[in-house]
Design a protein around this motif. Structure first.
Motif, mmCIF file in Angstrom:
data_model
loop_
_atom_site.group_PDB
_atom_site.id
_atom_site.type_symbol
_atom_site.label_atom_id
_atom_site.label_comp_id
_atom_site.label_asym_id
_atom_site.label_seq_id
_atom_site.Cartn_x
_atom_site.Cartn_y
_atom_site.Cartn_z
ATOM 1 N N ALA A 6 0.826 -1.203 0.000
ATOM 2 C CA ALA A 6 0.000 0.000 0.000
ATOM 3 C C ALA A 6 0.864 1.258 0.000
ATOM 4 O O ALA A 6 0.552 2.234 -0.700
ATOM 5 N N LYS A 7 1.950 1.252 0.751
ATOM 6 C CA LYS A 7 2.850 2.404 0.773
ATOM 7 C C LYS A 7 3.543 2.584 -0.570
ATOM 8 O O LYS A 7 3.719 3.709 -1.039
ATOM 9 N N LEU A 8 3.942 1.485 -1.199
ATOM 10 C CA LEU A 8 4.546 1.570 -2.528
ATOM 11 C C LEU A 8 3.542 2.116 -3.541
ATOM 12 O O LEU A 8 3.889 2.924 -4.408
ATOM 13 N N ARG A 9 2.300 1.686 -3.437
ATOM 14 C CA ARG A 9 1.243 2.182 -4.322
ATOM 15 C C ARG A 9 0.985 3.666 -4.085
ATOM 16 O O ARG A 9 0.880 4.448 -5.031
ATOM 17 N N PHE A 10 0.903 4.070 -2.837
ATOM 18 C CA PHE A 10 0.664 5.471 -2.487
ATOM 19 C C PHE A 10 1.772 6.375 -3.025
ATOM 20 O O PHE A 10 1.515 7.488 -3.481
ATOM 21 N N LEU A 13 5.225 3.987 -6.779
ATOM 22 C CA LEU A 13 6.265 3.056 -7.221
ATOM 23 C C LEU A 13 5.684 1.787 -7.824
ATOM 24 O O LEU A 13 6.390 1.083 -8.552
ATOM 25 N N VAL A 14 4.435 1.475 -7.512
ATOM 26 C CA VAL A 14 3.745 0.341 -8.129
ATOM 27 C C VAL A 14 2.338 0.772 -8.524
ATOM 28 O O VAL A 14 1.788 1.730 -7.982
ATOM 29 N N THR A 15 1.782 0.071 -9.498
ATOM 30 C CA THR A 15 0.393 0.273 -9.887
ATOM 31 C C THR A 15 -0.354 -1.025 -9.628
ATOM 32 O O THR A 15 0.258 -2.082 -9.470
ATOM 33 N N THR A 16 -1.676 -0.947 -9.579
ATOM 34 C CA THR A 16 -2.469 -2.137 -9.280
ATOM 35 C C THR A 16 -3.565 -2.342 -10.309
ATOM 36 O O THR A 16 -4.052 -1.388 -10.912
ATOM 37 N N THR A 17 -3.910 -3.604 -10.494
ATOM 38 C CA THR A 17 -5.035 -4.009 -11.326
ATOM 39 C C THR A 17 -5.757 -5.119 -10.578
ATOM 40 O O THR A 17 -5.120 -6.039 -10.069
#
Length: 54
Positions: A6-10, A13-17
């Motif tokens: 979640a911190k990486l997404r915030f 640095l990462v995206t989600t699908t």
């Protein structure tokens, strides 16, 4: 683990699908992909005892 992701997404640095009940995380930037691959390569060398590249 989910808090780290979640911190990486915030931080972008990462995206989600979402796929059904699963969340797929991706690294959107080629520079970050190479950095992660280098880290995995280093870890593999540590585990297998393979000599470092010079």
């Amino acid at each position: 683990m989910s808090q780290h992701l979640a911190k990486l997404r915030f931080s972008g640095l990462v995206t989600t699908t979402r796929q059904s009940r699963h969340m797929i995380y991706s690294i959107p930037d080629g520079h970050l992909v190479r950095l992660v691959l280098e880290g995995l390569n280093y870890a593999d060398h540590q585990v297998t005892g393979e000599a470092p590249h010079d």
